[in-house]
Design a protein around this motif. Structure first.
Motif, mmCIF file in Angstrom:
data_model
loop_
_atom_site.group_PDB
_atom_site.id
_atom_site.type_symbol
_atom_site.label_atom_id
_atom_site.label_comp_id
_atom_site.label_asym_id
_atom_site.label_seq_id
_atom_site.Cartn_x
_atom_site.Cartn_y
_atom_site.Cartn_z
ATOM 1 N N ARG A 1 36.253 34.943 42.211
ATOM 2 C CA ARG A 1 36.675 35.514 40.853
ATOM 3 C C ARG A 1 37.262 34.761 39.667
ATOM 4 N NH1 ARG A 1 39.747 37.887 46.090
ATOM 5 N NH2 ARG A 1 41.570 35.871 45.042
ATOM 6 N N ARG A 2 36.163 34.568 38.472
ATOM 7 C CA ARG A 2 37.434 34.212 37.442
ATOM 8 C C ARG A 2 37.847 34.980 36.945
ATOM 9 N NH1 ARG A 2 35.080 29.351 35.438
ATOM 10 N NH2 ARG A 2 32.936 29.472 37.850
ATOM 11 N N ASN A 3 39.419 33.934 36.167
ATOM 12 C CA ASN A 3 39.378 35.285 35.211
ATOM 13 C C ASN A 3 38.513 34.733 33.565
ATOM 14 O OD1 ASN A 3 41.587 36.313 36.857
ATOM 15 N ND2 ASN A 3 43.162 34.222 36.468
ATOM 16 N N SER B 1 40.486 27.725 44.737
ATOM 17 C CA SER B 1 42.177 27.912 44.708
ATOM 18 C C SER B 1 43.348 27.699 43.184
ATOM 19 C CB SER B 1 42.748 28.590 46.137
ATOM 20 O OG SER B 1 43.742 29.621 45.476
ATOM 21 N N SER B 2 43.316 29.235 42.506
ATOM 22 C CA SER B 2 43.838 28.453 41.098
ATOM 23 C C SER B 2 43.960 29.534 39.882
ATOM 24 C CB SER B 2 43.135 27.627 40.136
ATOM 25 O OG SER B 2 41.807 28.300 39.888
ATOM 26 N N THR B 3 44.562 30.024 39.286
ATOM 27 C CA THR B 3 44.916 30.797 38.396
ATOM 28 C C THR B 3 43.558 31.299 37.879
ATOM 29 O OG1 THR B 3 47.406 30.133 38.183
ATOM 30 C CG2 THR B 3 45.901 32.212 36.867
ATOM 31 N N GLU B 4 42.590 30.170 37.406
ATOM 32 C CA GLU B 4 41.658 30.550 36.956
ATOM 33 C C GLU B 4 40.267 30.969 37.284
ATOM 34 O OE1 GLU B 4 43.391 27.953 35.979
ATOM 35 O OE2 GLU B 4 44.478 28.707 34.482
ATOM 36 N N LEU B 5 39.857 30.499 38.271
ATOM 37 C CA LEU B 5 39.111 30.021 39.219
ATOM 38 C C LEU B 5 39.584 30.243 41.003
ATOM 39 C CD1 LEU B 5 36.045 30.193 39.366
ATOM 40 C CD2 LEU B 5 35.719 27.954 39.424
ATOM 41 N N ASP B 6 39.312 31.139 42.154
ATOM 42 C CA ASP B 6 39.484 30.907 43.666
ATOM 43 C C ASP B 6 37.654 31.308 43.695
ATOM 44 O OD1 ASP B 6 41.423 31.276 43.167
ATOM 45 O OD2 ASP B 6 41.678 33.232 43.085
ATOM 46 N N ARG B 7 37.123 30.564 44.123
ATOM 47 C CA ARG B 7 35.994 30.409 45.136
ATOM 48 C C ARG B 7 35.913 30.936 46.911
ATOM 49 N NH1 ARG B 7 31.984 26.551 43.011
ATOM 50 N NH2 ARG B 7 31.575 27.792 41.273
ATOM 51 N N VAL B 8 35.807 31.674 47.501
ATOM 52 C CA VAL B 8 35.869 32.525 48.882
ATOM 53 C C VAL B 8 34.324 32.317 49.299
ATOM 54 C CG1 VAL B 8 36.686 33.705 50.372
ATOM 55 C CG2 VAL B 8 37.617 33.754 48.051
ATOM 56 N N ARG B 9 34.711 31.015 50.867
ATOM 57 C CA ARG B 9 33.775 31.484 51.614
ATOM 58 C C ARG B 9 33.902 32.063 53.190
ATOM 59 N NH1 ARG B 9 29.873 27.209 51.868
ATOM 60 N NH2 ARG B 9 31.219 26.017 49.874
ATOM 61 N N LEU B 10 32.920 32.849 53.258
ATOM 62 C CA LEU B 10 32.213 33.970 54.059
ATOM 63 C C LEU B 10 32.183 33.366 55.302
ATOM 64 C CD1 LEU B 10 33.973 36.633 56.235
ATOM 65 C CD2 LEU B 10 31.970 37.799 54.702
ATOM 66 N N ILE B 11 32.089 33.309 56.336
ATOM 67 C CA ILE B 11 31.661 32.427 57.757
ATOM 68 C C ILE B 11 31.648 33.168 59.366
ATOM 69 C CG2 ILE B 11 31.443 30.299 59.375
ATOM 70 C CD1 ILE B 11 32.535 28.727 56.972
ATOM 71 N N LEU C 1 20.135 39.248 45.250
ATOM 72 C CA LEU C 1 21.048 38.393 44.875
ATOM 73 C C LEU C 1 21.259 38.933 43.079
ATOM 74 C CD1 LEU C 1 23.688 36.845 43.876
ATOM 75 C CD2 LEU C 1 21.924 34.823 43.705
ATOM 76 N N ALA C 2 20.498 39.761 42.460
ATOM 77 C CA ALA C 2 20.436 40.240 41.380
ATOM 78 C C ALA C 2 20.632 42.221 41.477
ATOM 79 C CB ALA C 2 19.035 40.362 40.281
ATOM 80 N N GLN C 3 20.635 42.222 42.352
ATOM 81 C CA GLN C 3 21.563 43.577 42.129
ATOM 82 C C GLN C 3 22.913 43.381 42.627
ATOM 83 O OE1 GLN C 3 20.012 45.793 45.239
ATOM 84 N NE2 GLN C 3 17.970 45.914 44.919
ATOM 85 N N ALA C 4 23.604 42.434 42.513
ATOM 86 C CA ALA C 4 25.123 42.390 43.015
ATOM 87 C C ALA C 4 25.621 40.828 42.427
ATOM 88 C CB ALA C 4 25.855 43.019 44.129
ATOM 89 N N SER C 5 24.884 40.445 41.388
ATOM 90 C CA SER C 5 25.395 39.208 41.130
ATOM 91 C C SER C 5 26.731 38.848 40.482
ATOM 92 C CB SER C 5 24.260 38.218 40.314
ATOM 93 O OG SER C 5 24.161 39.380 38.983
ATOM 94 N N SER C 6 27.364 40.050 39.338
ATOM 95 C CA SER C 6 28.566 39.816 38.858
ATOM 96 C C SER C 6 29.214 40.649 38.839
ATOM 97 C CB SER C 6 28.555 39.067 36.942
ATOM 98 O OG SER C 6 28.994 39.600 36.788
ATOM 99 N N VAL C 7 30.659 41.393 39.270
ATOM 100 C CA VAL C 7 31.416 42.055 38.634
ATOM 101 C C VAL C 7 32.734 42.177 38.352
ATOM 102 C CG1 VAL C 7 32.171 44.635 40.986
ATOM 103 C CG2 VAL C 7 30.064 43.627 41.530
ATOM 104 N N SER C 8 32.761 42.583 37.937
ATOM 105 C CA SER C 8 33.983 42.821 36.482
ATOM 106 C C SER C 8 35.360 43.211 36.983
ATOM 107 C CB SER C 8 34.009 42.476 35.235
ATOM 108 O OG SER C 8 34.956 42.463 34.796
ATOM 109 N N ILE C 9 36.434 42.401 36.669
ATOM 110 C CA ILE C 9 37.544 43.431 38.296
ATOM 111 C C ILE C 9 38.738 42.698 37.227
ATOM 112 C CG2 ILE C 9 38.820 43.541 39.932
ATOM 113 C CD1 ILE C 9 36.130 44.656 41.135
ATOM 114 N N ASP C 10 39.696 43.073 36.369
ATOM 115 C CA ASP C 10 40.695 42.539 35.981
ATOM 116 C C ASP C 10 41.616 42.634 37.262
ATOM 117 O OD1 ASP C 10 42.004 41.621 34.313
ATOM 118 O OD2 ASP C 10 42.982 42.721 32.852
ATOM 119 N N ARG C 11 42.009 41.815 37.010
ATOM 120 C CA ARG C 11 43.264 41.442 37.672
ATOM 121 C C ARG C 11 44.137 40.493 37.230
ATOM 122 N NH1 ARG C 11 44.932 36.117 40.581
ATOM 123 N NH2 ARG C 11 42.578 35.769 40.431
ATOM 124 N N ARG C 12 45.970 41.009 37.090
ATOM 125 C CA ARG C 12 47.075 40.589 36.872
ATOM 126 C C ARG C 12 48.354 39.697 38.123
ATOM 127 N NH1 ARG C 12 46.699 43.405 31.568
ATOM 128 N NH2 ARG C 12 45.771 44.598 33.076
#
Length: 569
Positions: free
Chosen positions: A55-57, A129-139, A558-569
């Motif tokens: 998730r990138r702000n 994990s930060s305000t600008e960027l969250d990189r999440v890993r599912l295992i 991956l190309a079918q769902a490579s980027s989904v924009s969600i505004d989160r504040r």
């Protein structure tokens, strides 16, 4: 015997025991290692499926986000684990897997077991994990490679799609709610402002901010009354003073003509004669100052001088009476002051009448101002509410615009789970280490047991010490030529062959286990058709041969769902 020599003797004895019972060590160790390697071939496999998304702000919205956001906009960050692996997410995944497996012809599907396994083994962690960027890993570590890959990819894509839909719905509902509240506040403000304007027209002089308010007018009139009273008293005092001045000032004044006093002239003449006689006595007759005549003359001169000093220089020669202008001036000032006093008293009476009317109106001042302040407070409160609703509406509108333009918090799949080629459990190094340790332990136990149960004597000294008998000599072992040849044959051929065979078996088992764990695709080709495998040459690269059948992925590309924009504040 020293301690060092005892240690050396103990080590030599251990080495002698190992050499003597070497096959009692090698054979059990070989059997144990072979058993461990064989068991490793049939152990259940665990496959690790892993996918990463972020998730990138957008930095344009950082200032808006830092000022706070509705609770609904913070849900995706605060409940990430529940959103990805919650009950609703697992139900959706299991429904998709059930329909897909049914379409593939697989009728058996342990829904409850897979659900419990996902609850226990699937994990969500943050790489960044930060305000600008969250990189999440599912295992997820599962028993089937293809199913684990499908589960991880579907969980990630389901979470992205579900979160986007939820936030779009929440933003739309929030925008409608804030818009309705803002419209209601505007209507309320318009009604209150109309009521306030009517109130100001009806009670213009009783309002606190009015320039012609009762309080201001009453204060000014009271000040005017004080000034007029002071002016009246001043004029009354002036009139009284002028009346007294008119009374005491005569209408006519006498005119007196003064002339030189004849007595003073006579005395001055007498003084000049006495001075002349004195000059004659002292100058002509040369008399001394102590002469009785001179002294007598001097006394006369002093007496005349004293008389001249006490005599008036001027005397009234003539007296007449004329009209007194001061009296006329006082009469004029008196008539003017009386006129001003009359005007002041009439003006004072008018001002006092106005003050009485204003004082009567001021009796309702507090009630009117209280009602006016209530209206003002209601308008201010409604305006603050309107500002609050408009600010929230603006934030939601910006969020909707960011969502539409892919400018908000973008959810993007960084790395989907690729086809899993090898398991993560069991581990080859762990199996080899377990085989080596178990072989050494079992071999050591076998040697220890053989040594402890051996009742033969290896030296004459131990025989003498055990039975307490003197030993006069010993006869060495008698070995025939045939037996010597057999021993040489065993040592040179049989034992090396046995060792080579056992080592070969261990190497083969280790190689097969390596292929089974590290190169599953090579192992499957070898197991299906060993002849063609060795004839065509083995492919020990990290992937599957180009000639092999390409597996159809169960997850969308991956190309079918490579980027989904969600505004989160």
């Amino acid at each position: 015997m020293s301690k060092r020599s005892k240690q050396s003797e103990a080590l030599f004895e251990v080495w002698h025991v190992l050499v003597k019972y070497r096959w009692r060590f090698i054979v059990p160790a070989f059997l144990a290692a072979t058993l461990v390697l064989a068991v490793g071939m049939v152990l259940p496999r665990k496959y690790k499926a892993e996918a990463t998304f972020e998730r990138r702000n957008d930095m344009v919205l950082a200032e808006i986000i830092s000022r706070g956001a509705p609770r609904t906009m913070q849900d995706p960050r605060q409940s990430l684990t529940n959103e990805v692996l919650g009950d609703s997410a697992l139900d959706e995944l299991l429904d998709q897997l059930g329909s897909q497996l049914t379409a593939d012809g697989k009728s058996q599907f342990d829904r409850a077991g897979l659900r419990a396994d996902l609850k226990r083994k699937a994990t969500v962690s943050y790489d960044i994990s930060s305000t600008e960027l969250d990189r999440v890993r599912l295992i997820y570590i599962g028993d089937e490679a293809e199913l684990s890959q499908t589960i991880v990819n579907k969980l990630v894509h389901n979470y992205i799609d579900r979160t986007r839909k939820q936030i779009e719905d929440r933003l739309s509902q929030s925008a409608k709610f804030f818009s309705d509240e803002a419209d209601r506040s505007r209507k309320t403000i318009e009604a209150l402002e109309t009521q306030q304007l009517t109130f100001e027209i009806d009670h213009a002089q009783l309002l606190p901010d009015s320039p012609n308010s009762v309080q201001t007018s009453l204060t000014e009139i009271q000040r005017d009354v004080s000034e007029m009273v002071q002016k009246r008293d001043t004029l009354a005092s002036k009139v009284d003073g002028l009346r007294k001045a008119v009374l005491i000032t005569p209408k006519t004044t006498p005119v007196v003509i003064h002339g030189k006093n004849p007595e003073l002239t006579r005395l001055e003449d007498t003084l000049r004669l006495l001075h002349a006689k004195y000059e004659e006595l002292t100058g002509v007759l040369k008399m001394k100052s102590k002469h009785p005549d001179v002294l007598a003359l001097q006394q006369q001169i002093d007496g005349v001088r004293e008389t001249i000093a006490g005599t008036q220089k001027e005397v009234v020669v003539q007296t007449s009476h004329v009209s007194n202008s001061k009296h006329a001036e006082f009469e004029l000032l008196l008539s003017q002051s009386i006129g001003e006093l009359d005007v002041t008293e009439r003006r004072l009476a008018q001002i006092q009448t106005q003050a009485a009317k204003l004082d009567e109106q001021s009796g309702s001042l507090f009630s009117v101002r209280s009602d006016y302040r209530k209206l003002s407070r209601q308008i201010e409160d409604t305006q603050r509410q309107l500002s609050f609703w408009e600010d929230n509406l603006r934030l939601v509108a910006v969020s909707l615009a960011a969502e539409s333009g892919d400018r908000g918090v973008r959810l993007a799949v960084i790395k989907e789970c690729d086809p899993i080629l090898r398991p993560v459990s069991p581990n080859l190094s762990q199996i080899l280490l377990a085989a080596a340790l178990l072989g050494v332990i079992i071999g050591g136990v076998s040697v220890f047991y053989a040594h402890r149960t051996d009742e033969t004597f290896g030296s004459t000294e131990r025989l003498a010490e055990t039975f307490n008998l003197p030993v006069f000599g010993a006869v060495s072992e008698i070995i025939s030529n045939r037996e010597r040849r057999m021993r040489r044959l065993r040592n040179m051929i049989v034992f090396p062959v046995k060792a080579t065979v056992m080592a070969g078996i261990l190497i083969v088992l280790t190689g097969i286990l390596y292929l089974n764990l590290e190169k599953p695709h090579v192992y499957e080709e070898l197991r299906r058709d060993p002849v063609n495998f060795f004839r065509n040459g083995a492919d020990f690269s990290g992937g599957v041969k180009q000639s092999s059948t390409k597996a159809t992925p169960l997850t969308p590309p991956l190309a079918q769902a490579s980027s989904v924009s969600i505004d989160r504040r």
